[in-house]
Each structure stands twice: as structure tokens, then as C-alpha cells.
Design a protein around this motif. Structure first.
Motif, PDB file in Angstrom:
ATOM      1  N   MET A   1      73.926  84.805 -45.164  1.00 51.35           N
ATOM      2  CA  MET A   1      74.002  84.075 -43.895  1.00 51.35           C
ATOM      3  C   MET A   1      75.447  83.652 -43.648  1.00 51.35           C
ATOM      4  O   MET A   1      75.932  83.660 -42.510  1.00 51.35           O
ATOM      5  CB  MET A   1      73.096  82.857 -44.030  1.00 51.35           C
ATOM      6  N   HIS A   2      76.118  83.268 -44.716  1.00 52.57           N
ATOM      7  CA  HIS A   2      77.565  83.110 -44.667  1.00 52.57           C
ATOM      8  C   HIS A   2      78.161  84.453 -45.077  1.00 52.57           C
ATOM      9  O   HIS A   2      77.933  84.903 -46.201  1.00 52.57           O
ATOM     10  CB  HIS A   2      78.014  81.986 -45.605  1.00 52.57           C
ATOM     11  N   GLY A   3      78.892  85.064 -44.164  1.00 55.33           N
ATOM     12  CA  GLY A   3      79.329  86.442 -44.373  1.00 55.33           C
ATOM     13  C   GLY A   3      80.145  86.650 -45.637  1.00 55.33           C
ATOM     14  O   GLY A   3      80.159  87.737 -46.199  1.00 55.33           O
ATOM     15  N   ASN A   4      80.820  85.600 -46.086  1.00 57.17           N
ATOM     16  CA  ASN A   4      81.676  85.733 -47.271  1.00 57.17           C
ATOM     17  C   ASN A   4      80.944  85.374 -48.561  1.00 57.17           C
ATOM     18  O   ASN A   4      81.532  85.400 -49.625  1.00 57.17           O
ATOM     19  CB  ASN A   4      82.916  84.846 -47.126  1.00 57.17           C
ATOM     20  N   GLU A   5      79.661  85.025 -48.466  1.00 58.29           N
ATOM     21  CA  GLU A   5      78.889  84.715 -49.671  1.00 58.29           C
ATOM     22  C   GLU A   5      77.970  85.902 -49.911  1.00 58.29           C
ATOM     23  O   GLU A   5      76.896  86.020 -49.331  1.00 58.29           O
ATOM     24  CB  GLU A   5      78.127  83.403 -49.477  1.00 58.29           C
ATOM     25  N   VAL A   6      78.439  86.797 -50.774  1.00 50.84           N
ATOM     26  CA  VAL A   6      77.891  88.158 -50.751  1.00 50.84           C
ATOM     27  C   VAL A   6      76.962  88.493 -51.907  1.00 50.84           C
ATOM     28  O   VAL A   6      76.335  89.541 -51.915  1.00 50.84           O
ATOM     29  CB  VAL A   6      79.028  89.204 -50.716  1.00 50.84           C
TER      30      VAL A   6
ATOM     31  N   LEU B   1      69.857  82.721 -49.567  1.00 52.72           N
ATOM     32  CA  LEU B   1      70.780  82.921 -50.685  1.00 52.72           C
ATOM     33  C   LEU B   1      72.246  82.744 -50.286  1.00 52.72           C
ATOM     34  O   LEU B   1      72.725  83.416 -49.366  1.00 52.72           O
ATOM     35  CB  LEU B   1      70.566  84.323 -51.281  1.00 52.72           C
ATOM     36  N   HIS B   2      72.912  81.838 -50.986  1.00 54.41           N
ATOM     37  CA  HIS B   2      74.312  81.525 -50.706  1.00 54.41           C
ATOM     38  C   HIS B   2      75.165  81.658 -51.959  1.00 54.41           C
ATOM     39  O   HIS B   2      74.679  82.066 -53.010  1.00 54.41           O
ATOM     40  CB  HIS B   2      74.423  80.091 -50.167  1.00 54.41           C
ATOM     41  N   GLY B   3      76.455  81.281 -51.848  1.00 56.37           N
ATOM     42  CA  GLY B   3      77.363  81.296 -52.994  1.00 56.37           C
ATOM     43  C   GLY B   3      78.382  80.183 -52.869  1.00 56.37           C
ATOM     44  O   GLY B   3      78.498  79.538 -51.820  1.00 56.37           O
TER      45      GLY B   3
ATOM     46  N   GLY C   1      85.453  85.136 -43.063  1.00 54.25           N
ATOM     47  CA  GLY C   1      84.193  85.859 -42.929  1.00 54.25           C
ATOM     48  C   GLY C   1      82.960  84.990 -43.047  1.00 54.25           C
ATOM     49  O   GLY C   1      81.846  85.478 -42.976  1.00 54.25           O
ATOM     50  N   ARG C   2      83.122  83.697 -43.229  1.00 57.56           N
ATOM     51  CA  ARG C   2      81.951  82.818 -43.380  1.00 57.56           C
ATOM     52  C   ARG C   2      81.110  82.801 -42.092  1.00 57.56           C
ATOM     53  O   ARG C   2      79.890  82.930 -42.125  1.00 57.56           O
ATOM     54  CB  ARG C   2      82.431  81.397 -43.692  1.00 57.56           C
ATOM     55  N   ASN C   3      81.792  82.668 -40.956  1.00 56.05           N
ATOM     56  CA  ASN C   3      81.093  82.502 -39.682  1.00 56.05           C
ATOM     57  C   ASN C   3      80.713  83.841 -39.059  1.00 56.05           C
ATOM     58  O   ASN C   3      81.122  84.892 -39.539  1.00 56.05           O
ATOM     59  CB  ASN C   3      81.977  81.722 -38.722  1.00 56.05           C
TER      60      ASN C   3
HETATM   61 ZN   LIG Z   1      76.694  79.309 -47.784  1.00 58.95          ZN
END
Ligand SMILES: [Zn+2]
Length: 846
Positions: A468-473, A599-601, A534-536
Motif C-alpha cells: 500500500m506504501h509503494g516503497n514498502e515492498v 502488509l507494510h515495512g 515512492g511511498r505515496n
Molecule cells: Zn507502511
């Protein structure tokens, strides 16, 4: 097996005593005639029996002698070296590089740990034949070669794996064979190139020279001719530097410790860059070809490939084929006069040799075979992997969990992966899209079920949302791994997975923010380590701060009374949210999801609602106030199931933070407004938690396998949690299913509703509960239920129509306090549900 595997070399200082007839060995190699290409060192060519060296037993034929009595042997002429040995005196000390003869010690099959890779070595003709020929199909897999994989991302003929490799190989063989029948055959192309080669060789004017590069160029040109219908000049600088780069040893070191070396400056970066350069070059060629493509008259491999691509959507690249074909020719071939004589006699001087002549050139053939037997065609053999557990001799070589798939997947890759899993498991999967991102990328979902696309009453729906956060892969990659795992284990009849798929409908969305991902991945490739890049989404909006804020209403209602579930959306909600958010909201309204994780990071912890703190934040001071939901104990348990099944999350200390049991209430960590997990709980029947899975938001590719192994059990156990508490049907006296009936549990101020098919699911911890079902126009029904720790308890309700026409006295939460609490009309859920939700995007604003 590999003559030049220099990482299997030990270096040692040894002392010898000269015998009455000398040391007793011959040497080979010198500056002007190398024994090993690019190495002018002195090697032991022969050890005489019963002499000093043979009796000593330590030296072997093929050992490299670095120094004698402290004198370096580098760049010495042959005769000088011989003299040096002769005059070395009675006691001789030598520094020797000794190749480990592991097969002698361990037999023809043994394991080697090459840096971070575990390798099984098959030594000798018998073992190699038994594996690669007799069990050829099992050994079809290509092993992971980091420096290539990092650039090629798994495509191309030589370094692709599994299905991609099989398809590419099949296609290439067919195409190359077809060219034998085409206008310009393969042979003609080789003959044409041979003319250029002869011209080039003539330029040497009979002086000695190193033909390696020229021969490489010639071979390369044949391949280019097949690929692009085009050849290069032998002096082409790009071509030279590419061939040169691949000949160097650094890539072997890189392959051993990719993780260590990748961030360092060095030649591996140059290689990556150059390979990318070739990609662009090939892409340009492909574009040119696309413009002038004639399906009926393919000029070359690219034309054939383009035609084929219209049938099968596959992208690839060719440079590896070019390099490795050509490298086989790099050893200099000395042509004895007998070969020359035979060619003169059979072919003469007036025409080019062709394949038919082969039969009439037995001596030349024999020489070529001998050379092929002797030289290593490619500096390192291409490692293979087995595609299933395979027995060689008495050893079982386990199938690796396809290491080449442990890589990051761009959007195109991701889509291919989803369809690949679907094609492998067509009867239990379905790929669908819930909508598009700002840039038009699909938000794909892979569904697992024994009846894909169909809701079976009493079978719960569960979902995972990643990236969902583009940079949390990491979540994105884990969900792809999970998809592959579910499919494969189902096919292997793993009873646990079969049961899970048969009893559950699982929806997996690997990426909710595909646009952000591409930005983050591009930054990663350019080594820009911006924490937030890339988060947003493409409009610069944080999607986990973009859902309608229903917390404000629920906190009011919890205090003052009012609906405790399915809080309505604001009238103008569509204009307030991003396309991705809107698509997801419509998605979660159209399925009766019961359980979910997001799922995040950036941390390692399982985070449960509420995310938004009940107290207001004070400016400049972060208030952390635990803000539990009415289902707090259940949420804690769900979070703990994940953290304890996870490899290390439960330990609590991760990424410099400490979370007892590896779990946290969202608001007590930091308050977050308009998040997705609170929205799920307040607007739908779905219980969602947020999984923070890695300290590094964009972990290195080499971390992915470890992460998968750390998360695999947790991802499965969490899915299994949907089977707990109570479930059942709500019907009327005539057995008609009642949708949107409200199920309330005494002591828990959060109701759930029955779905469109009349079935409901209420997650509960073990215990005894008073459960009431209500529906407008019916008398409520209350039962006492004891829930055990395992199976969900089946509790059906059959509601009787109210005798009085008036609404029942019992509060129906959805319609209570209407207009007072909320500024807009609270629409009963039953009314809303009549509209097919998935059609709404067409009517709503973009
Ligand atoms: Zn996140």
C-alpha cells in the motif's frame, strides 16, 4: 569439473629435498605460450614416478608454481624457468597453488559452500552423465547467478528458469531450425561471416597474434545476424568492451557474496550498466523491427519472436545468448598442417566449406572434438538446479524453493507471476482486478478457492493486501511467494493447504500502490536511498491516510450510543479519496470479508486497531494512548498468532524498537488517522490488522528467501484464524436467507451482519457467549453458545416475523439514532446491498 575454478585453490609453501635424479617433474607454460588463457604462470605438467616429488606426494599435475626459493616466477620465459629449477640447489622451497581434489577425498558427488550458495558438485563423466543426460528433465532448472539475475531479472535464454526457460529454449530451437529452411540459412550466415573473418586474419600478415577477440567478434556476428539480420565491424568498441568485461573474474566473486559486494564500488557496477546498455540496444532493434515486420517473411530471430509474442505475451532479452555463444571460441585454436592439408584436398580454394563437408573431413572433425574435450568452453560452467527432489547415486538433491524467483517484481513481472500461478493452478485460482491506479495500472487480486469466483455459504472470505506504501515492498514479494506456495502445495496434496483452500476463499492483492512501487524501485536501482521515495501514490497521497475517517463517529457513538458497526460513508466520499482507495473500498464492500492483513515495512511488529488515538494530539508532542476496540482481546490474539508463528517478530526487539510479544495497538505506537485497518473494522465485517514486516522497507533481493522462510508459517496460520468463533445461516420461517441480519454478542459492543447469502461469521475467542440475531421486521432470537479453541461453532438462526407491524422494540443498531449522530441519512445496509457494488466505478467521479 571446472579447470579454472580458482576459488577451490589453496596456496602453500612447501620444502623438497632434491633426489639423485632431480626433482622429478616437468613444467609447462610461459609468457609467450600460455597454458591457461590470460595466465602466463608455470604449471606442473607431469610428475615422474618414484622421484622426489612423487614420493613426497603433495604436488599434483596441474599445480601452479608461484615462486622458487623466494624468486617470483611471473613473466619468466620457459627456458629461464627451467634453469631456475635446475640451479635451485639441494633444498628447494616453493610456493605452490594447489587445486583441491575434492572428488578424490569425497567421491563424485559432494556439497560445496561457495560463498552464500550451497552447491552440489557432480564430478567426472559418469556422475555428470547420470544426472544431466539420464535425468535431464529433472536437472532442467537454471541456478541463481546473482550478477546476471540482477540485470536480467530472470529473462533471456541462458539465465531464465523453469517455464520461462523451457518456453524460450523450445522457441529458439524451433526458430533456429526453421532458418535452415528459410531464404538465408544459418549456414549461409556462417559462411558469409567466415569470409569477413578470413579478411580480418589476413591483416595480421602472417605475424603471430592473439586471435581470441577476432574469433569472438565473428561468432558474435553470426548470432547478431540471426537476431537482427545485421553484423558489426570487428573494431566496434562497444562489442570489444562487452566481450572483455565478461572475461574478467570479478563476477565470480560477486556471485559468491552478492549482498556484500553489491553496495561497494567496483566493476560489477560497470557490468550491470553495460548489460543494461545492451538491453537498450536490443530494445531499439526490436522497435525498428516492429515497424517493418512482415509476418509472412521473417528476416531474423526478432521477427519470429515478435510474431510469436502476439500469441504469447512474453518479454525477454538476448544479450546473454550473444556473450556465451561467443565465449566458446575464445581459446586460440592452433591448426596443425594436417588439418590444413585435409581442407585443401576436400574443399579446395574456390568455395566456402559447408556442413556437408563434415563427413569428408574426419581428421579435422577429430581435432575439433579433441579441442572441445580439452578446453573449457565457458569460463565457469552454468550451474543447474533440479526441478524436483532428485536422486543421484545414493544422494537426494532437494529441489530448491526456486531461488531465482526470490527477486523483486516490477509491475509487468508481477502480473506475469499472478497469471503464471493461475495457469499452474487454474481450477483453484482466479485473477481479477478491482480497479486502476492513477497511472492506469490494475490493482490485481489472485483468488484461491475450490470454486473460484463463487461465494459458498459458510465459507469465509479472507484477504491480504500488500505494498500500500509503494516503497514498502516485502509484503508484495511475500504475497507472490505465498501464491506460488499455495498453488504448489495444493498440487502436491499437502493436506493442510488442501483443507485451507477448500474451506476458505482467499484473496491476495500483492500491490495496492503499483505506481508508487515503480518510483521506489527506480530510485533503488539508481541507489537513491530516500526513505519516503515512492511511498505515496502518483498524486502524492499516502493511501493509508486516505480512507474516510469513521473513528470520530465511533468514538462519539461509544460514548453517547449509536451504531457500533457499518458506519456509513460520507455522501461525497468518492471525491475525497484517491482512485486506489476508491477501488479498494468498493472491493471490500462487495465481498463479505471476515479477516484481513495489510502488509507494510519499516518495523517488525503486528499492529492492531484502533490506529487513531481517542485523545487529540497535542502540537509538537506525540501522545500515545492505547485505544482498544471492543474486540481488543481478539485482535491481540490475531496479532500474536502472526508474531509467534513468525521467525523473530515475537522476540520484541526489532529494528531498534521494542514491542512486547511483537504486537502493538496502533494508537499506542503512534496515532494515525484515516487508515485502512480502522476503516475495515468500522465500515465492514472485516477484522484487519497491519503487519510491519521488515526494518528495511526495500530489502535486498538476497534477503527475500530468508524473509519468506521467516513469514511463511505466519502467513498460513493467520489465514487459518478465520476458522474460529461462530458462524451460521440466518433464515426466516420459510428458509429464505436473510441478508444483513445483525449478530450481536453480549459484552462486545461491535456487531457483525450476515452477508448476501444469509451466512454470518463472528470471530470469537474460546468462551461462553450470549448471541442475538435481529433483522428488521423479525423478532430477535437469542442463544447461549460455548466456543471451543478449534473449529468454529455452527449457530443457525431462524427468525420469526414480528406479529406487530411496528419495528421491534430492540434497538437495531444500523437504524438507531439516525440523523442525530451523523449529518447524513444512515441508509440501511440492506438497501445499499441491492446495488451491485463492482459497477459503481463507472458511475462515480474518476
Ligand atoms: Zn507502511
Amino acid at each position: 569439473m571446472n579447470r579454472r575454478a580458482d576459488y577451490l585453490v589453496t596456496e602453500e609453501e612447501i620444502s623438497l629435498t632434491r633426489g639423485p635424479s632431480g626433482l622429478g617433474f616437468n613444467i609447462i607454460g610461459r609468457t609467450d605460450q600460455q597454458y591457461v588463457s590470460n595466465d602466463s604462470s608455470i604449471f606442473i605438467s607431469h610428475i615422474k614416478e618414484n622421484r622426489a616429488v612423487a614420493l613426497d606426494g603433495w604436488l599434483q599435475e596441474g599445480d601452479k608454481i608461484c615462486s622458487v626459493n623466494g624468486r617470483d616466477l611471473k613473466n619468466l620465459l620457459h627456458q629461464d624457468a627451467i634453469d631456475l629449477f635446475r640451479n635451485a640447489g639441494y633444498a628447494v622451497s616453493m610456493r605452490v597453488q594447489h587445486r583441491l581434489q575434492l572428488a578424490k577425498q569425497y567421491g563424485p558427488v559432494y556439497t560445496l559452500y561457495l560463498g552464500s550458495q550451497t552447491t552440489v558438485v557432480l564430478h567426472g563423466y559418469e556422475a555428470a552423465k547420470e544426472a544431466l543426460i539420464d535425468q535431464g528433465d529433472e536437472f532442467l532448472g537454471r541456478a541463481h547467478i546473482p550478477i546476471i539475475d540482477d540485470t536480467q531479472r530472470g529473462y533471456g535464454l541462458f539465465f531464465s528458469n523453469g517455464d520461462t526457460w523451457k518456453q524460450m529454449r523450445c522457441f529458439s530451437l524451433m526458430t533456429l531450425r526453421d532458418f535452415g529452411m528459410g531464404k538465408r540459412s544459418l549456414e549461409e550466415r556462417i559462411q558469409e561471416e567466415a569470409q569477413f573473418l578470413v579478411e580480418e586474419l589476413r591483416k595480421s600478415e602472417a605475424q603471430p597474434f592473439n586471435p581470441a577477440l577476432t574469433l569472438s567478434c565473428a561468432t558474435c556476428n553470426v548470432i547478431c545476424s540471426i537476431l537482427f539480420n545485421e553484423r558489426f565491424h570487428y573494431n566496434d568498441k562497444t562489442l570489444h568492451s562487452l566481450l572483455d568485461l565478461l572475461n574478467k573474474n570479478f563476477n565470480r566473486i560477486y556471485n559468491l557474496w552478492p549482498k556484500l559486494i553489491k553496495p561497494l564500488p567496483g566493476e560489477h557496477r560497470a557490468l550491470s550498466k553495460r548489460l543494461k546498455g545492451v538491453h537498450y540496444f536490443v530494445l531499439e532493434k526490436v522497435k525498428e523491427h516492429q515497424k517493418s515486420l512482415n509476418h509472412n517473411n521473417p528476416r531474423d530471430y526478432i521477427d519470429c519472436f515478435l510474431s510469436r509474442m502476439e500469441q504469447v505475451l512474453y518479454m525477454t532479452s538476448f544479450p546473454d545468448t550473444i556473450f556465451y555463444q561467443s565465449m566458446g571460441m575464445q581459446e586460440s585454436i592452433i591448426t596443425p598442417s594436417k588439418v590444413h592439408e585435409e581442407i585443401d584436398r576436400v574443399i579446395g580454394h574456390t568455395r566456402s566449406p559447408c556442413m556437408k563437408d563434415k563427413m569428408k573431413l574426419p581428421y579435422t572433425e577429430a581435432v575439433l572434438h579433441e579441442i572441445q574435450r580439452y578446453i573449457t568452453l565457458i569460463p565457469s560452467n552454468l550451474p543447474h538446479t533440479v526441478v524436483r527432489d532428485t536422486k543421484v547415486r545414493q544422494y537426494v538433491i532437494p529441489k530448491l524453493v526456486a531461488p531465482v524467483t526470490f527477486r523483486h517484481h516490477h509491475y509487468d513481472d508481477l502480473v506475469r507471476m499472478l497469471y503464471k500461478v493461475h495457469n499452474e493452478c487454474p481450477h483453484i485460482t482466479r485473477v481479477y482486478s478491482v480497479g486502476r491506479s492513477v497511472k492506469g495500472r490494475h490493482l490485481y487480486v489472485l483468488e484461491f478457492s475450490d470454486y473460484p469466483g463463487i461465494h459458498e455459504p459458510l465459507e469465509p472470505e479472507v484477504k491480504y493486501v500488500g505494498n500500500m506504501h509503494g516503497n514498502e515492498v516485502l509484503g508484495r514479494e511475500l504475497l507472490l511467494q505465498l501464491s506460488e506456495f499455495l498453488c504448489e502445495e495444493f498440487r502436491n496434496r499437502n493436506q493442510r493447504i488442501v483443507r485451507l483452500v477448500e474451506d476458505t476463499r482467499i484473496h491476495i492483492m500483492p500491490s495496492m500502490n503499483p505506481d508508487g512501487y515503480e518510483v521506489a524501485a527506480a530510485a533503488q536501482e539508481r541507489d537513491i536511498s530516500g526513505y519516503l521515495v515512492g511511498r505515496n501514490n502518483a498524486n502524492g497521497v499516502d493511501l493509508n491516510r486516505n480512507f474516510p475517517d469513521l473513528n470520530t463517529y465511533i468514538y462519539y457513538n461509544e460514548k453517547n450510543g449509536g451504531p457500533n458497526h457499518h458506519l456509513p460513508l460520507p455522501d461525497n466520499w468518492k471525491s475525497q479519496v484517491e482512485p486506489e482507495t476508491q477501488a479498494v473500498i468498493q472491493w471490500i464492500r462487495s465481498f463479505n470479508f471476515v479477516l484481513s492483513a495489510n502488509l507494510h515495512g519499516g518495523a517488525v511488529v503486528a499492529n492492531y486497531p484502533y490506529d487513531k488515538s481517542l485523545e487529540h494530539r497535542v502540537r509538537g508532542f506525540r501522545r500515545t494512548a492505547n485505544t482498544p476496540t471492543p474486540d481488543d482481546k481478539l485482535f491481540q490474539k490475531l496479532a500474536k498468532v502472526y508474531s509467534y508463528a513468525h521467525g523473530w517478530m515475537h522476540q520484541g526487539w526489532n529494528c531498534g524498537d521494542y514491542f512486547p510479544d511483537g504486537i502493538t495497538n496502533g494508537a499506542s505506537w503512534y496515532s494515525l488517522s484515516k487508515g485502512m485497518q480502522d476503516f475495515n473494522y468500522l465500515h465492514t465485517n472485516c477484522f484487519e490488522i497491519t503487519l510491519e514486516l521488515s526494518c528495511d522497507k526495500f530489502p535486498l533481493q538476497e534477503e527475500l528467501q530468508r524473509e519468506w522462510l521467516g513469514n511463511r508459517e505466519a502467513l498460513i496460520q493467520f489465514l487459518e484464524q478465520v476458522h474460529q468463533g461462530i458462524k451460521g445461516m440466518v433464515r426466516d420461517e420459510n428458509y429464505n436467507n436473510l441478508a444483513d441480519a445483525v449478530i450481536s454478542v453480549g459484552g462486545i459492543n461491535h456487531d457483525v451482519t450476515s452477508g448476501a447469502h444469509g451466512d454470518y461469521f463472528r470471530l470469537l475467542l474460546p468462551g461462553t457467549y450470549t448471541v442475538t440475531a435481529t433483522a428488521p421486521g423479525f423478532d430477535p432470537e437469542t442463544v447461549s453458545v460455548t466456543v471451543g479453541p478449534a473449529e468454529p461453532k455452527l449457530v443457525n438462526f431462524q427468525l420469526k416475523r414480528s406479529t406487530s407491524q411496528a419495528a421491534p422494540k430492540r434497538r437495531i443498531p444500523n437504524s438507531g439514532h439516525r440523523g442525530r449522530v451523523l449529518p447524513k441519512k444512515v441508509q440501511p445496509r440492506a438497501a445499499r446491498k441491492k446495488e451491485p457494488m463492482m459497477k459503481q466505478p463507472q458511475r462515480g467521479p474518476a
